[in-house]
Each structure stands twice: as C-alpha cells, then as structure tokens.
Design a protein around this motif. Structure first.
Motif, PDB file in Angstrom:
ATOM      1  N   CYS A   1       0.846  -1.193   0.000  1.00 42.92           N
ATOM      2  CA  CYS A   1       0.000   0.000   0.000  1.00 42.92           C
ATOM      3  C   CYS A   1       0.887   1.250   0.000  1.00 42.92           C
ATOM      4  O   CYS A   1       1.658   1.450   0.938  1.00 42.92           O
ATOM      5  CB  CYS A   1      -0.880  -0.008   1.249  1.00 42.92           C
ATOM      6  SG  CYS A   1      -1.825   1.504   1.463  1.00 42.92           S
ATOM      7  N   PRO A   2       0.784   2.114  -1.031  1.00 46.36           N
ATOM      8  CA  PRO A   2       1.635   3.295  -1.116  1.00 46.36           C
ATOM      9  C   PRO A   2       1.051   4.536  -0.429  1.00 46.36           C
ATOM     10  O   PRO A   2       1.339   5.664  -0.838  1.00 46.36           O
ATOM     11  CB  PRO A   2       1.760   3.509  -2.629  1.00 46.36           C
ATOM     12  CG  PRO A   2       0.421   3.108  -3.140  1.00 46.36           C
ATOM     13  CD  PRO A   2       0.005   1.928  -2.265  1.00 46.36           C
ATOM     14  N   HIS A   3       0.222   4.349   0.575  1.00 48.08           N
ATOM     15  CA  HIS A   3      -0.428   5.484   1.244  1.00 48.08           C
ATOM     16  C   HIS A   3      -0.022   5.534   2.717  1.00 48.08           C
ATOM     17  O   HIS A   3       0.189   4.496   3.336  1.00 48.08           O
ATOM     18  CB  HIS A   3      -1.951   5.356   1.139  1.00 48.08           C
ATOM     19  CG  HIS A   3      -2.439   5.213  -0.262  1.00 48.08           C
ATOM     20  ND1 HIS A   3      -2.444   6.259  -1.155  1.00 48.08           N
ATOM     21  CD2 HIS A   3      -2.937   4.143  -0.929  1.00 48.08           C
ATOM     22  CE1 HIS A   3      -2.929   5.844  -2.311  1.00 48.08           C
ATOM     23  NE2 HIS A   3      -3.223   4.556  -2.211  1.00 48.08           N
TER      24      HIS A   3
ATOM     25  N   ALA B   1      -3.326   4.349   5.106  1.00 52.09           N
ATOM     26  CA  ALA B   1      -3.987   3.081   4.793  1.00 52.09           C
ATOM     27  C   ALA B   1      -2.943   1.981   4.907  1.00 52.09           C
ATOM     28  O   ALA B   1      -1.744   2.258   4.969  1.00 52.09           O
ATOM     29  CB  ALA B   1      -4.593   3.118   3.384  1.00 52.09           C
ATOM     30  N   GLY B   2      -3.391   0.742   4.939  1.00 60.96           N
ATOM     31  CA  GLY B   2      -2.435  -0.359   5.085  1.00 60.96           C
ATOM     32  C   GLY B   2      -2.970  -1.659   4.515  1.00 60.96           C
ATOM     33  O   GLY B   2      -4.073  -1.720   3.967  1.00 60.96           O
TER      34      GLY B   2
ATOM     35  N   MET C   1       0.433   2.991  10.504  1.00 60.48           N
ATOM     36  CA  MET C   1       1.750   2.576  10.976  1.00 60.48           C
ATOM     37  C   MET C   1       1.640   1.273  11.781  1.00 60.48           C
ATOM     38  O   MET C   1       2.491   0.389  11.657  1.00 60.48           O
ATOM     39  CB  MET C   1       2.353   3.681  11.843  1.00 60.48           C
ATOM     40  CG  MET C   1       3.762   3.420  12.293  1.00 60.48           C
ATOM     41  SD  MET C   1       4.464   4.843  13.174  1.00 60.48           S
ATOM     42  CE  MET C   1       3.480   4.836  14.653  1.00 60.48           C
ATOM     43  N   THR C   2       0.585   1.122  12.555  1.00 66.03           N
ATOM     44  CA  THR C   2       0.385  -0.068  13.365  1.00 66.03           C
ATOM     45  C   THR C   2       0.071  -1.290  12.491  1.00 66.03           C
ATOM     46  O   THR C   2       0.630  -2.368  12.701  1.00 66.03           O
ATOM     47  CB  THR C   2      -0.754   0.160  14.374  1.00 66.03           C
ATOM     48  OG1 THR C   2      -0.382   1.252  15.229  1.00 66.03           O
ATOM     49  CG2 THR C   2      -1.030  -1.074  15.210  1.00 66.03           C
TER      50      THR C   2
ATOM     51  N   PHE D   1      -7.331  -4.620   2.501  1.00 65.30           N
ATOM     52  CA  PHE D   1      -6.894  -3.239   2.370  1.00 65.30           C
ATOM     53  C   PHE D   1      -7.583  -2.491   3.506  1.00 65.30           C
ATOM     54  O   PHE D   1      -8.814  -2.533   3.627  1.00 65.30           O
ATOM     55  CB  PHE D   1      -7.312  -2.657   1.014  1.00 65.30           C
ATOM     56  CG  PHE D   1      -6.835  -1.257   0.824  1.00 65.30           C
ATOM     57  CD1 PHE D   1      -5.628  -1.014   0.170  1.00 65.30           C
ATOM     58  CD2 PHE D   1      -7.559  -0.180   1.301  1.00 65.30           C
ATOM     59  CE1 PHE D   1      -5.169   0.283   0.003  1.00 65.30           C
ATOM     60  CE2 PHE D   1      -7.107   1.112   1.155  1.00 65.30           C
ATOM     61  CZ  PHE D   1      -5.912   1.348   0.498  1.00 65.30           C
ATOM     62  N   CYS D   2      -6.806  -1.815   4.333  1.00 65.96           N
ATOM     63  CA  CYS D   2      -7.346  -1.121   5.494  1.00 65.96           C
ATOM     64  C   CYS D   2      -7.331   0.386   5.253  1.00 65.96           C
ATOM     65  O   CYS D   2      -6.261   0.993   5.138  1.00 65.96           O
ATOM     66  CB  CYS D   2      -6.520  -1.438   6.737  1.00 65.96           C
ATOM     67  SG  CYS D   2      -6.475  -3.185   7.151  1.00 65.96           S
TER      68      CYS D   2
END
Length: 133
Positions: free
Chosen positions: A40-42, A45-46, A90-91, A115-116
């Motif tokens: 994920c490049p954001h 989001a993760g 980050m988490t 995708f979060c």
C-alpha cells in the motif's frame, strides 16, 4: 512484474477484502511457486492478513484501533487533522508477503487479505508484485 489495483473506499475506517482479486492476479500470472508482495503506497492506509469468516472481527479490530488512536486528541498537532489515520496505518503496516504454491496463495483456512482504510472515503491503490521461485 508489478500490478496496480484501484479501489474506492466508502467510510473513514474500513477493511476491504482483496483476497479474491489478489488470488485472481496470481492465477492469471502463471506463477506456480513463489511469493506475492501486496503493498500500500499510502500513509493513512495499510494491508493486513486477518480472519475472513466472521465479519465481527473486522468490526472489533476497527473499534479497538479507534479506542487506541481516537480521531481527536488535544495533543495532536498535525494540521490535516488525521493523525489517528497515520498511527493506525503505521500499526497495521504497509505490506504483506504471501507464499504461492501450485499457483495459489498459501493462506490459512480463516485468513484473508485486507486493504485497510483509515482516512476515507477515498480512491486508493495497492500494488502486487509476484516473484517466481
């Protein structure tokens, strides 16, 4: 090869199951044995692997992340007002690596790729890199 997928999120916080899409990319690629990296490049989001059988798990995960990282906090200083989104991303982390065997993702019985979203609704992307080996 890197494949880029686009999705639209509908809420500030949500977990979107991308397992079928990534599995389809693996099937179409012809990679029989190797690894898939889902990235994920954001910064808000993760990507995670989590249970995909009981939708209450997604609810509980998002609820607890909200408790740990409340949207508003008197000591947050980030001008955009989305510090909680950065902390959640980050988490959770930005990527997952999944083994590929016999042309399929090697996931546990109850596992799915998610995708979060933590700062939606938005139009987002994630990348999938498949490596033979």
């Amino acid at each position: 090869m890197i494949m880029t997928e686009t999705l639209s999120t509908s809420r500030r916080d949500e977990m979107i199951d991308i397992t079928r899409k990534v599995s389809s990319l693996v099937s179409q690629s012809g990679v029989r044995t190797g690894i898939a990296i889902i990235y994920c490049p954001h910064t808000t989001a993760g990507i995670t692997i989590q249970e995909n059988a009981d939708p209450d798990v997604k609810h509980d995960v998002l609820m607890r992340l909200d408790e740990v990282y409340p949207w508003e906090h008197p000591k947050y200083r980030h001008a955009e007002g989305n510090t909680a989104s950065h902390l959640k991303a980050m988490t959770v982390g930005t990527s997952q690596t999944v083994l590929i065997e016999d042309g399929r993702l090697v996931l546990g019985t109850w596992q799915g790729l998610y995708f979060c979203e933590f700062d939606g609704p938005r139009r987002r992307q994630y990348h999938v890199k498949l490596m033979q080996g």
